[in-house]
Design a protein around this motif. Structure first.
Motif, PDB file in Angstrom:
ATOM      1  N   GLY A 185       3.574 -10.707   5.690  1.00  0.00           N
ATOM      2  CA  GLY A 185       3.959  -9.312   5.828  1.00  0.00           C
ATOM      3  C   GLY A 185       5.437  -9.170   6.167  1.00  0.00           C
ATOM      4  N   TYR A 186       5.926 -10.016   7.068  1.00  0.00           N
ATOM      5  CA  TYR A 186       7.339  -9.987   7.458  1.00  0.00           C
ATOM      6  C   TYR A 186       8.237 -10.328   6.265  1.00  0.00           C
ATOM      7  CZ  TYR A 186      11.666 -10.979   9.959  1.00  0.00           C
ATOM      8  OH  TYR A 186      12.967 -10.972  10.379  1.00  0.00           O
ATOM      9  N   SER A 187       7.894 -11.398   5.552  1.00  0.00           N
ATOM     10  CA  SER A 187       8.682 -11.822   4.391  1.00  0.00           C
ATOM     11  C   SER A 187       8.665 -10.751   3.310  1.00  0.00           C
ATOM     12  CB  SER A 187       8.131 -13.145   3.828  1.00  0.00           C
ATOM     13  OG  SER A 187       8.196 -14.171   4.787  1.00  0.00           O
ATOM     14  N   ASN A 188       7.514 -10.129   3.126  1.00  0.00           N
ATOM     15  CA  ASN A 188       7.397  -9.061   2.143  1.00  0.00           C
ATOM     16  C   ASN A 188       8.330  -7.892   2.496  1.00  0.00           C
ATOM     17  OD1 ASN A 188       5.915  -6.219   1.720  1.00  0.00           O
ATOM     18  ND2 ASN A 188       5.465  -7.517  -0.030  1.00  0.00           N
ATOM     19  N   GLY A 189       8.327  -7.488   3.767  1.00  0.00           N
ATOM     20  CA  GLY A 189       9.191  -6.394   4.185  1.00  0.00           C
ATOM     21  C   GLY A 189      10.659  -6.728   4.012  1.00  0.00           C
ATOM     22  N   ALA A 190      11.026  -7.973   4.335  1.00  0.00           N
ATOM     23  CA  ALA A 190      12.421  -8.400   4.221  1.00  0.00           C
ATOM     24  C   ALA A 190      12.896  -8.394   2.772  1.00  0.00           C
ATOM     25  CB  ALA A 190      12.585  -9.791   4.832  1.00  0.00           C
ATOM     26  N   ASN A 191      12.044  -8.819   1.859  1.00  0.00           N
ATOM     27  CA  ASN A 191      12.446  -8.908   0.449  1.00  0.00           C
ATOM     28  C   ASN A 191      12.255  -7.607  -0.307  1.00  0.00           C
ATOM     29  OD1 ASN A 191      12.100  -9.880  -2.605  1.00  0.00           O
ATOM     30  ND2 ASN A 191      13.134 -11.507  -1.480  1.00  0.00           N
TER      31      ASN A 191
ATOM     32  N   ALA B 128       4.990   4.129  -2.705  1.00  0.00           N
ATOM     33  CA  ALA B 128       4.176   3.405  -3.686  1.00  0.00           C
ATOM     34  C   ALA B 128       4.146   1.916  -3.386  1.00  0.00           C
ATOM     35  CB  ALA B 128       4.721   3.658  -5.091  1.00  0.00           C
ATOM     36  N   ARG B 129       5.271   1.379  -2.906  1.00  0.00           N
ATOM     37  CA  ARG B 129       5.318  -0.048  -2.575  1.00  0.00           C
ATOM     38  C   ARG B 129       4.405  -0.367  -1.402  1.00  0.00           C
ATOM     39  NH1 ARG B 129       6.737  -4.094   0.001  1.00  0.00           N
ATOM     40  NH2 ARG B 129       7.465  -3.013   1.848  1.00  0.00           N
ATOM     41  N   GLY B 130       4.454   0.479  -0.372  1.00  0.00           N
ATOM     42  CA  GLY B 130       3.549   0.279   0.754  1.00  0.00           C
ATOM     43  C   GLY B 130       2.099   0.386   0.333  1.00  0.00           C
ATOM     44  N   LEU B 131       1.827   1.333  -0.565  1.00  0.00           N
ATOM     45  CA  LEU B 131       0.473   1.538  -1.083  1.00  0.00           C
ATOM     46  C   LEU B 131       0.001   0.347  -1.886  1.00  0.00           C
ATOM     47  CD1 LEU B 131      -1.843   3.680  -1.541  1.00  0.00           C
ATOM     48  CD2 LEU B 131      -0.607   4.368  -3.599  1.00  0.00           C
ATOM     49  N   ASN B 132       0.911  -0.290  -2.628  1.00  0.00           N
ATOM     50  CA  ASN B 132       0.544  -1.383  -3.534  1.00  0.00           C
ATOM     51  C   ASN B 132       0.532  -2.742  -2.856  1.00  0.00           C
ATOM     52  OD1 ASN B 132       1.264  -3.422  -5.984  1.00  0.00           O
ATOM     53  ND2 ASN B 132       0.242  -1.604  -6.770  1.00  0.00           N
TER      54      ASN B 132
ATOM     55  N   ILE C 183     -10.564  -3.569   8.687  1.00  0.00           N
ATOM     56  CA  ILE C 183      -9.592  -3.479   7.600  1.00  0.00           C
ATOM     57  C   ILE C 183      -8.528  -2.429   7.909  1.00  0.00           C
ATOM     58  CG2 ILE C 183      -9.274  -2.744   5.203  1.00  0.00           C
ATOM     59  CD1 ILE C 183     -11.729  -4.230   4.444  1.00  0.00           C
ATOM     60  N   LYS C 184      -8.940  -1.298   8.487  1.00  0.00           N
ATOM     61  CA  LYS C 184      -7.977  -0.236   8.800  1.00  0.00           C
ATOM     62  C   LYS C 184      -6.963  -0.709   9.836  1.00  0.00           C
ATOM     63  CE  LYS C 184     -11.155   3.544   7.718  1.00  0.00           C
ATOM     64  NZ  LYS C 184     -11.882   4.732   8.225  1.00  0.00           N
ATOM     65  N   LEU C 185      -7.449  -1.418  10.845  1.00  0.00           N
ATOM     66  CA  LEU C 185      -6.552  -1.955  11.861  1.00  0.00           C
ATOM     67  C   LEU C 185      -5.613  -2.991  11.248  1.00  0.00           C
ATOM     68  CD1 LEU C 185      -5.621  -2.241  14.791  1.00  0.00           C
ATOM     69  CD2 LEU C 185      -7.478  -3.901  15.139  1.00  0.00           C
ATOM     70  N   SER C 186      -6.142  -3.806  10.342  1.00  0.00           N
ATOM     71  CA  SER C 186      -5.332  -4.818   9.661  1.00  0.00           C
ATOM     72  C   SER C 186      -4.204  -4.165   8.869  1.00  0.00           C
ATOM     73  CB  SER C 186      -6.198  -5.658   8.710  1.00  0.00           C
ATOM     74  OG  SER C 186      -7.202  -6.338   9.409  1.00  0.00           O
ATOM     75  N   MET C 187      -4.520  -3.054   8.181  1.00  0.00           N
ATOM     76  CA  MET C 187      -3.511  -2.334   7.414  1.00  0.00           C
ATOM     77  C   MET C 187      -2.367  -1.873   8.316  1.00  0.00           C
ATOM     78  SD  MET C 187      -4.349  -1.654   4.027  1.00  0.00           S
ATOM     79  CE  MET C 187      -5.779  -1.471   2.940  1.00  0.00           C
ATOM     80  N   ILE C 188      -2.709  -1.334   9.485  1.00  0.00           N
ATOM     81  CA  ILE C 188      -1.694  -0.824  10.413  1.00  0.00           C
ATOM     82  C   ILE C 188      -0.821  -1.968  10.938  1.00  0.00           C
ATOM     83  CG2 ILE C 188      -1.305   0.326  12.616  1.00  0.00           C
ATOM     84  CD1 ILE C 188      -2.256   2.193  10.412  1.00  0.00           C
ATOM     85  N   ILE C 189      -1.454  -3.085  11.312  1.00  0.00           N
ATOM     86  CA  ILE C 189      -0.702  -4.240  11.829  1.00  0.00           C
ATOM     87  C   ILE C 189       0.258  -4.769  10.774  1.00  0.00           C
ATOM     88  CG2 ILE C 189      -0.903  -6.640  12.599  1.00  0.00           C
ATOM     89  CD1 ILE C 189      -3.594  -5.840  13.904  1.00  0.00           C
ATOM     90  N   VAL C 190      -0.235  -4.948   9.548  1.00  0.00           N
ATOM     91  CA  VAL C 190       0.604  -5.438   8.456  1.00  0.00           C
ATOM     92  C   VAL C 190       1.744  -4.458   8.172  1.00  0.00           C
ATOM     93  CG1 VAL C 190       0.651  -5.919   5.974  1.00  0.00           C
ATOM     94  CG2 VAL C 190      -1.191  -6.847   7.383  1.00  0.00           C
ATOM     95  N   ALA C 191       1.459  -3.163   8.228  1.00  0.00           N
ATOM     96  CA  ALA C 191       2.487  -2.142   7.981  1.00  0.00           C
ATOM     97  C   ALA C 191       3.621  -2.244   8.999  1.00  0.00           C
ATOM     98  CB  ALA C 191       1.862  -0.758   8.024  1.00  0.00           C
TER      99      ALA C 191
ATOM    100  N   ILE D  88       4.513  -4.911  10.774  1.00  0.00           N
ATOM    101  CA  ILE D  88       5.255  -6.165  10.577  1.00  0.00           C
ATOM    102  C   ILE D  88       6.141  -6.088   9.339  1.00  0.00           C
ATOM    103  CG2 ILE D  88       4.986  -8.625  10.084  1.00  0.00           C
ATOM    104  CD1 ILE D  88       2.432  -8.507  11.831  1.00  0.00           C
ATOM    105  N   MET D  89       5.662  -5.441   8.277  1.00  0.00           N
ATOM    106  CA  MET D  89       6.480  -5.230   7.087  1.00  0.00           C
ATOM    107  C   MET D  89       7.722  -4.415   7.424  1.00  0.00           C
ATOM    108  SD  MET D  89       3.520  -4.519   4.205  1.00  0.00           S
ATOM    109  CE  MET D  89       4.607  -3.533   3.191  1.00  0.00           C
ATOM    110  N   ALA D  90       7.541  -3.401   8.235  1.00  0.00           N
ATOM    111  CA  ALA D  90       8.675  -2.554   8.645  1.00  0.00           C
ATOM    112  C   ALA D  90       9.712  -3.372   9.409  1.00  0.00           C
ATOM    113  CB  ALA D  90       8.168  -1.395   9.499  1.00  0.00           C
TER     114      ALA D  90
END
Length: 370
Positions: free
Chosen positions: A14-20, A236-240, A257-265, A267-269
């Motif tokens: 998630g971190y690498s995805n947000g950075a790139n 759209a990127r966050g959605l995809n 799954i909902k909690l996982s989405m929030i955590i990943v979001a 970390i991506m940020a």
């Protein structure tokens, strides 16, 4: 312990995805001079996060696809080391690319990880047919579609702009320049005066639009639409992308799954705020110079294609679509940097095999010691 390792691997991804990836939606805002880097990344962070939250309700199909379901036997999907291998291989690939400033696809990296770990685990039982139809085909076709769509969209928008009497005006960066005045050199007192001249720097020229749309300044309307389109791309990127990472966590039944989405979001940020600048400069400045109208067109095409793909469960790459759209603009303006495009294409070609090899080796290592 193994489940904690899986969770940490997904967080690293998630971190690498947000950075790139986070800056890609707003690259045209920065590249066209519409706003500063700081404001652009802040807008990207907010809208990407909203897209990640929306994925809870709109992108369940992508979650299933990136759990590996249908590619490998179901019993393999329930093995944490399989998901760890995919996440780690993809994350390392994306992180390395980020450090050298190359905008690669997290989607492509995940597909490579799925392929490498899957083949290492089950060999010929791997579903190569689904890999091609569900994953590879959208990844190959999407940048071509984006380049063609942005090419024609810009021509259409330019036609209507000219019909409405809206003209482009170029503003040069004019500043004082001081140079040594050799004629004033006094050898007795060792003094040298300088003379001041005015210089217009072409590299810092800014194109604006003159005219009105429904009684409003055309430039202000365009800037508002440009911000909106950049927000749509980031949304759209966050959605995809968020569901692709969360799909790897399906086997941890203790995490919703909902909690996982929030955590990943979140970390991506963080990844985007801390490590996005190198890739951001490549996307904004090195593919093609652009003005706000051209940036808006590229963003509009990217947002439409990625959002449509997300809703239909197609794992397209925001990177591929965004680069394709910007390149399409550079093609019609004849200002595209083909050398840089060549480097980006090479990084795309290497993404899948590198991620596959890393994931396969990690799977073998974990299998040996588990």
């Amino acid at each position: 312990m193994i489940l904690i390792l899986l969770f940490l691997s997904a967080c690293f991804l998630g971190y690498s995805n947000g950075a790139n990836d986070n800056f890609k939606g707003v690259a045209t805002l920065f590249g066209s001079g519409t706003t500063s880097y700081k404001k652009a990344i802040s807008w990207a962070t907010a809208t990407t996060f909203l897209g990640s939250v929306a994925a809870i309700f709109l992108a369940n199909e992508l979650v299933k696809n990136f759990s590996g379901k249908g590619l490998v036997p179901n019993e393999l999907i329930t093995m944490p080391i399989f998901a760890i291998s995919i996440a780690s291989g993809a994350a390392l690939t994306v992180f390395i690319a980020t450090k050298i400033g190359m905008p690669i696809s997290t989607t492509h990296s995940l597909v490579g990880g799925l392929f490498g770990a899957g083949v290492m685990a089950v060999g010929s039982q791997f579903n190569f047919e689904k890999l091609g139809s569900t994953f590879l085909m959208p990844l190959i076709v999407s940048p071509l579609m984006a380049a063609i769509a942005s090419f024609f969209a810009y021509l259409i928008f330019r036609f209507f702009r000219e019909k409405l009497g809206i003209t482009k005006k170029t503003h040069l960066h004019i500043h004082e320049k001081q140079t040594p005045d050799i004629a004033s050199l006094n050898m007795d007192h060792a003094t040298l005066k300088t003379k001041t001249t005015m210089e217009a720097t072409v590299n810092n020229k800014v194109n604006t639009y003159e005219g009105e749309i429904l009684g409003l300044s055309s430039q202000k309307v365009l800037d508002a639409l440009h911000y909106l389109s950049a927000g749509i791309v980031s949304f759209a990127r966050g959605l995809n992308d968020t569901p692709k990472i969360v799909g790897l966590l399906l086997i941890i039944n203790v995490i919703d799954i909902k909690l996982s989405m929030i955590i990943v979001a979140i970390i991506m940020a963080a990844g985007g705020l801390i490590n996005a600048k190198k890739v951001g400069v490549t996307m904004s400045k090195k593919i093609t110079p652009m003005n706000s109208g051209q940036g808006f067109t590229a963003n509009l095409i990217t947002g439409l294609l990625v959002t449509t793909a997300s809703v239909h469960g197609l794992p397209v790459s925001t990177t591929h679509v965004s680069v394709g759209s910007i390149f399409g603009i550079g093609t019609v303006t004849k200002k595209a940097d083909y050398k840089m495009i060549g480097k980006i294409l090479l990084s795309w070609l290497l993404t899948l095999p590198i991620a596959a090899i890393i994931s396969a080796l990690i799977f073998k290592l974990l299998e040996t010691f588990s």
